[in-house]
Write a protein that holds these residues in place. Structure first.
Motif, PDB file in Angstrom:
ATOM      1  N   ARG A  21       0.846  -1.200   0.000  1.00 60.36           N
ATOM      2  CA  ARG A  21       0.000   0.000   0.000  1.00 60.36           C
ATOM      3  C   ARG A  21       0.877   1.244   0.000  1.00 60.36           C
ATOM      4  O   ARG A  21       1.917   1.279   0.661  1.00 60.36           O
ATOM      5  CB  ARG A  21      -0.876   0.021   1.258  1.00 60.36           C
ATOM      6  N   HIS A  22       0.433   2.265  -0.722  1.00 60.26           N
ATOM      7  CA  HIS A  22       1.176   3.523  -0.773  1.00 60.26           C
ATOM      8  C   HIS A  22       1.345   4.117   0.634  1.00 60.26           C
ATOM      9  O   HIS A  22       2.376   4.718   0.930  1.00 60.26           O
ATOM     10  CB  HIS A  22       0.470   4.518  -1.696  1.00 60.26           C
ATOM     11  N   ASP A  23       0.362   3.915   1.495  1.00 58.65           N
ATOM     12  CA  ASP A  23       0.435   4.441   2.861  1.00 58.65           C
ATOM     13  C   ASP A  23       1.576   3.823   3.663  1.00 58.65           C
ATOM     14  O   ASP A  23       1.963   4.362   4.702  1.00 58.65           O
ATOM     15  CB  ASP A  23      -0.881   4.205   3.606  1.00 58.65           C
ATOM     16  N   ASP A  24       2.117   2.697   3.216  1.00 58.19           N
ATOM     17  CA  ASP A  24       3.203   2.027   3.926  1.00 58.19           C
ATOM     18  C   ASP A  24       4.593   2.394   3.409  1.00 58.19           C
ATOM     19  O   ASP A  24       5.598   1.856   3.872  1.00 58.19           O
ATOM     20  CB  ASP A  24       3.015   0.504   3.862  1.00 58.19           C
ATOM     21  N   SER A  41       7.028  -0.273   5.135  1.00 62.15           N
ATOM     22  CA  SER A  41       6.884  -0.831   6.483  1.00 62.15           C
ATOM     23  C   SER A  41       6.233  -2.205   6.438  1.00 62.15           C
ATOM     24  O   SER A  41       6.492  -3.038   7.315  1.00 62.15           O
ATOM     25  CB  SER A  41       6.065   0.109   7.372  1.00 62.15           C
ATOM     26  N   HIS A  42       5.396  -2.453   5.435  1.00 56.49           N
ATOM     27  CA  HIS A  42       4.698  -3.729   5.294  1.00 56.49           C
ATOM     28  C   HIS A  42       4.627  -4.109   3.817  1.00 56.49           C
ATOM     29  O   HIS A  42       4.641  -3.237   2.952  1.00 56.49           O
ATOM     30  CB  HIS A  42       3.259  -3.652   5.827  1.00 56.49           C
ATOM     31  N   LYS A  78      13.657  -8.315   2.288  1.00 53.68           N
ATOM     32  CA  LYS A  78      13.257  -7.909   3.631  1.00 53.68           C
ATOM     33  C   LYS A  78      14.516  -7.798   4.471  1.00 53.68           C
ATOM     34  O   LYS A  78      15.375  -8.683   4.427  1.00 53.68           O
ATOM     35  CB  LYS A  78      12.314  -8.944   4.250  1.00 53.68           C
ATOM     36  N   TYR A  79      14.639  -6.697   5.210  1.00 56.56           N
ATOM     37  CA  TYR A  79      15.748  -6.542   6.144  1.00 56.56           C
ATOM     38  C   TYR A  79      15.429  -7.330   7.411  1.00 56.56           C
ATOM     39  O   TYR A  79      14.472  -7.027   8.118  1.00 56.56           O
ATOM     40  CB  TYR A  79      15.944  -5.072   6.528  1.00 56.56           C
ATOM     41  N   GLU A  80      16.195  -8.347   7.686  1.00 63.92           N
ATOM     42  CA  GLU A  80      16.016  -9.148   8.894  1.00 63.92           C
ATOM     43  C   GLU A  80      16.867  -8.608  10.047  1.00 63.92           C
ATOM     44  O   GLU A  80      16.430  -8.590  11.187  1.00 63.92           O
ATOM     45  CB  GLU A  80      16.375 -10.611   8.627  1.00 63.92           C
ATOM     46  N   ARG A  81      18.111  -8.182   9.721  1.00 63.96           N
ATOM     47  CA  ARG A  81      19.002  -7.667  10.753  1.00 63.96           C
ATOM     48  C   ARG A  81      19.969  -6.662  10.151  1.00 63.96           C
ATOM     49  O   ARG A  81      20.478  -6.863   9.043  1.00 63.96           O
ATOM     50  CB  ARG A  81      19.783  -8.816  11.388  1.00 63.96           C
ATOM     51  N   ALA A  82      20.194  -5.597  10.885  1.00 65.46           N
ATOM     52  CA  ALA A  82      21.215  -4.613  10.522  1.00 65.46           C
ATOM     53  C   ALA A  82      22.314  -4.692  11.574  1.00 65.46           C
ATOM     54  O   ALA A  82      22.027  -4.701  12.770  1.00 65.46           O
ATOM     55  CB  ALA A  82      20.621  -3.217  10.471  1.00 65.46           C
ATOM     56  N   LYS A  93      11.621  -4.283   7.746  1.00 69.24           N
ATOM     57  CA  LYS A  93      11.062  -3.501   6.642  1.00 69.24           C
ATOM     58  C   LYS A  93      11.395  -4.165   5.307  1.00 69.24           C
ATOM     59  O   LYS A  93      12.215  -5.064   5.227  1.00 69.24           O
ATOM     60  CB  LYS A  93      11.629  -2.073   6.656  1.00 69.24           C
ATOM     61  N   PHE A  94      10.743  -3.690   4.250  1.00 72.37           N
ATOM     62  CA  PHE A  94      10.848  -4.294   2.926  1.00 72.37           C
ATOM     63  C   PHE A  94      11.349  -3.297   1.888  1.00 72.37           C
ATOM     64  O   PHE A  94      10.899  -2.159   1.864  1.00 72.37           O
ATOM     65  CB  PHE A  94       9.473  -4.793   2.469  1.00 72.37           C
ATOM     66  N   ILE A  95      12.237  -3.756   1.036  1.00 73.77           N
ATOM     67  CA  ILE A  95      12.653  -3.011  -0.155  1.00 73.77           C
ATOM     68  C   ILE A  95      11.930  -3.635  -1.339  1.00 73.77           C
ATOM     69  O   ILE A  95      12.010  -4.851  -1.552  1.00 73.77           O
ATOM     70  CB  ILE A  95      14.172  -3.128  -0.375  1.00 73.77           C
TER      71      ILE A  95
END
Length: 106
Positions: A21-24, A41-42, A78-82, A93-95
């Protein structure tokens, strides 16, 4: 009538399955494998692959590729760990790459 329009969505470029969604959208200033990418974010209607460590432009991260659950097109990760403290905000979060998604119902 403009207020009756549904949520602005992004879809898989291959099969038009709704994936976000654009809102995310958190940021449109990210870099993917093939050019510009958005940080979300989702995400929805995706499958998350196995985790792996990857050296990205902003340092070492544990990421998992994300694919469309319908056609299996790889859309981003998806970023699992930084590992660096300044990058922790990306965890969970997702790219999604701009070239892999299209605007739907705008």
């Amino acid at each position: 009538m403009a207020g009756l329009v549904g949520p602005r969505l992004y879809s898989c470029c291959n099969c038009r399955n709704h994936v976000a969604r654009h809102d995310d959208v958190i940021s449109k200033a990210f870099q993917g494998r093939n050019g510009r990418a958005f940080l979300f974010s989702h995400a929805m209607n995706i499958t998350v692959g196995p985790k792996e460590d990857r050296q990205l432009m902003t340092g070492l991260h544990t990421v998992a590729d994300v694919s469309c659950c319908d056609c299996h097109e790889v859309l981003g990760w998806k970023y699992e760990r930084a590992y660096e403290q300044t990058q922790k905000y990306k965890e969970g979060k997702f790219i999604l790459e701009k070239s892999k998604i299209v605007k739907e119902d705008w």
